[in-house]
Design an enzyme around this catalytic site. Structure first.
Site, short mmCIF file in Angstrom:
data_model
loop_
_atom_site.label_atom_id
_atom_site.label_comp_id
_atom_site.label_asym_id
_atom_site.label_seq_id
_atom_site.Cartn_x
_atom_site.Cartn_y
_atom_site.Cartn_z
N HIS A 54 0.87 -1.18 0.00
CA HIS A 54 0.00 0.00 0.00
C HIS A 54 0.91 1.23 0.00
O HIS A 54 2.01 1.19 0.54
CB HIS A 54 -0.84 -0.05 1.28
CG HIS A 54 -1.92 0.97 1.40
ND1 HIS A 54 -1.67 2.27 1.75
CD2 HIS A 54 -3.25 0.88 1.22
CE1 HIS A 54 -2.82 2.94 1.79
NE2 HIS A 54 -3.80 2.13 1.48
N ASP B 225 2.85 -4.60 8.01
CA ASP B 225 1.63 -3.82 7.86
C ASP B 225 0.45 -4.78 8.00
O ASP B 225 0.14 -5.55 7.09
CB ASP B 225 1.65 -3.15 6.47
CG ASP B 225 0.33 -2.48 6.12
OD1 ASP B 225 -0.65 -2.63 6.89
OD2 ASP B 225 0.27 -1.83 5.07
N GLN C 266 -4.76 -5.24 6.98
CA GLN C 266 -5.76 -6.15 6.41
C GLN C 266 -5.70 -7.55 7.02
O GLN C 266 -6.44 -8.44 6.58
CB GLN C 266 -5.57 -6.27 4.89
CG GLN C 266 -5.73 -4.97 4.13
CD GLN C 266 -7.16 -4.44 4.13
OE1 GLN C 266 -8.10 -5.13 4.53
NE2 GLN C 266 -7.34 -3.21 3.70
N LYS D 191 -10.83 -0.71 10.37
CA LYS D 191 -11.00 -1.90 9.54
C LYS D 191 -11.38 -3.12 10.39
O LYS D 191 -11.48 -4.22 9.88
CB LYS D 191 -9.71 -2.19 8.77
CG LYS D 191 -9.36 -1.08 7.76
CD LYS D 191 -8.13 -1.43 6.98
CE LYS D 191 -7.51 -0.23 6.28
NZ LYS D 191 -8.21 0.16 5.06
N CYS E 34 -4.83 2.45 -3.64
CA CYS E 34 -3.61 3.00 -3.04
C CYS E 34 -2.45 2.01 -3.16
O CYS E 34 -1.64 1.85 -2.24
CB CYS E 34 -3.81 3.35 -1.57
SG CYS E 34 -5.03 4.63 -1.32
N1 PMP Z 1 -1.96 -0.71 4.56
C1 PMP Z 1 -2.93 -1.45 4.00
C2 PMP Z 1 -2.61 -2.82 3.52
C3 PMP Z 1 -4.21 -0.92 3.89
O1 PMP Z 1 -5.17 -1.65 3.33
C4 PMP Z 1 -4.47 0.38 4.38
C5 PMP Z 1 -5.85 0.99 4.26
N2 PMP Z 1 -6.41 0.91 2.97
C6 PMP Z 1 -3.42 1.10 4.95
C7 PMP Z 1 -2.19 0.53 5.03
C8 PMP Z 1 -3.61 2.49 5.47
O2 PMP Z 1 -4.48 2.48 6.55
P1 PMP Z 1 -5.05 3.85 7.15
O3 PMP Z 1 -5.61 4.60 5.98
O4 PMP Z 1 -6.10 3.40 8.11
O5 PMP Z 1 -3.92 4.55 7.79
#
Ligand code: PMP
Length: 407
Positions: free
Chosen positions: A124, A201, A204, A227, A365
């Site tokens: 991401h 990270d 998910q 999430k 993203c």
């Molecule tokens: N890493 C991953 C794998 C994600 O799916 C996300 C959220 N889409 C993020 C980081 C970023 O999370 P946040 O926007 O809650 O900071």
């Protein structure tokens, strides 16, 4: 684990019981944000109505009550991910903030010119851009683990990237763009053979499976409350205490200090050293309540139920002619990402929305991994335990309708 009737849990989510565009809502955008059960919304409301005060500051009863609830979440998170101590649980505003903290504090103090940071091609942007910013400032170099056609990390390539200059390995546990579950324990063990520090990270993974940071043995682990049935604006950074103790603060302000004078300031111990200013107290208490809710179902049960739903979705989606999965790993959690010949992903999303079906379309993203597959965007259906087979069948019917529309 004894079976359990998941349709009961669906009743706990008021938002699911509404019509969108004249059709009962099918919510399949859980990877972006999951929904919140009534109990969590009520807990947050309760705090605002009856307990609101600033934390760590007041001698008065209300402030102490707020502080107790605020600190209780730390213990709940510790147990939820099996950290060794609640002092290893740093409050942040989300996964993005957690990764920025590690990059700016640990990264900036450790990295020298020519040192290497290993990321993967399926990261991401939150686990790419902070490292690029730090690499630019330190002269460190970013190396990228390639991804195979099926959407798995090329582990041989990873091993060959590891070396004397590797200082940090930062990899996603479950890809939000592909759904792949990465072998984080193996990734960590290999990095440790080279004395590199590992950040996972977990944005998910935490909502979908039991997590044991001590078993993974990672040094840092980041995730977001929104999430996992909690509110937005709050997240966690787990860090091993020996590392947190050595790390300089990332932001300055109230609460993160020991003593302040104009000549010299000394800092508080972890985790408080990293928590400057008034935190999102209600959101923190909301995460505690979300963890209670998830524990009451059981993360093993959630993982099993979601696997059933994902398997059903994969097998039904596979029957649709012209549909191609982007990421088709055997080890997949929650996410089905796909494109359909001749239809733009945005059009699929729009036509599904007209039928009350919420999916995500776009680059999620994660532009580099979509580039890897030569697609600008995908449609992504992401599943939670409160979804059911009907939701999947509505999705399939919706896609068939979209196809007929364009043919
Ligand atoms: N890493 C991953 C794998 C994600 O799916 C996300 C959220 N889409 C993020 C980081 C970023 O999370 P946040 O926007 O809650 O900071």
């Amino acid at each position: 684990i004894p079976a359990i009737d998941f349709s009961e849990f669906r009743k706990d989510f008021p938002v699911l019981h509404q019509e969108v565009n004249g059709k009962p809502l099918v919510y399949l955008d859980n990877a972006a944000s999951s929904q919140m059960p009534e109990s969590v919304a009520q807990r947050i409301n309760d705090y605002h109505r009856n307990e609101h005060a600033n934390v760590h500051r007041g001698i008065h009863t209300l402030s102490q009550k707020a502080t107790d609830a605020f600190e209780e979440t730390r213990k709940k998170v510790r147990d939820f991910i099996n950290a060794d101590s609640e002092n290893e649980i740093v409050y942040t505003t989300g996964t993005t903030d957690s990764i920025n903290l590690v990059a700016n504090s640990y990264g900036l103090s450790v990295l020298k010119e020519g040192d290497e940071i290993i990321l993967s091609e399926m990261e991401h942007h939150a686990n790419i851009v902070p490292w690029q910013m730090i690499a630019e400032r330190t002269g460190a170099v970013i190396k990228v683990i390639p991804v195979t056609d099926s959407g798995d990390l090329d582990m041989q390539a990873y091993e060959s990237l590891l070396g004397e200059r590797t200082k940090i390995v930062a990899v996603v546990h479950v890809s939000n763009a592909l759904g792949t579950v990465n072998p984080v324990k193996e990734i960590t063990a290999l990095a440790h053979e080279h004395d590199a520090v590992v950040l996972i990270d977990g944005a998910q993974s935490v909502p979908h499976q039991p997590i044991d940071v001590q078993d993974i043995d990672c040094d840092f682990f980041a995730f977001s409350a929104h999430k996992m049935c909690g509110p937005t604006g709050f997240g966690i950074l787990y860090g091993k205490m020996n590392l947190l103790e050595e790390m300089p603060p990332y932001r300055g302000g109230g609460d993160m200090i020991d003593k302040v004078s104009f000549e010299e300031t000394t800092y508080n111990v972890p985790p408080f050293r990293f928590e400057a200013g008034t935190p999102p107290i209600a959101a923190c208490i909301g995460l505690g309540s979300a963890i209670d809710y998830l524990n009451h179902i059981g993360m093993d049960r959630i993982a099993n139920r979601e696997q059933e739903l994902v398997n059903h979705a994969v097998s039904e989606l596979n029957k649709i002619e012209g549909l191609r999965f982007i990421g088709n790993s055997d080890r997949r959690a929650s996410v089905c990402s796909f494109v359909i010949d001749g239809i733009h992903a945005t059009d699929i999303g729009t036509i599904l929305d007209k039928q009350g079906i919420a999916v995500r379309t776009g680059h999620h993203c994660a532009q580099p991994i979509l580039r890897r597959y030569n697609v600008p965007s995908t449609a992504r259906a992401s599943i939670s335990f409160y979804n059911n087979e009907d939701d999947i069948d509505r999705l399939i019917d919706g896609i068939r309708y979209a196809k007929s529309f364009f043919e």
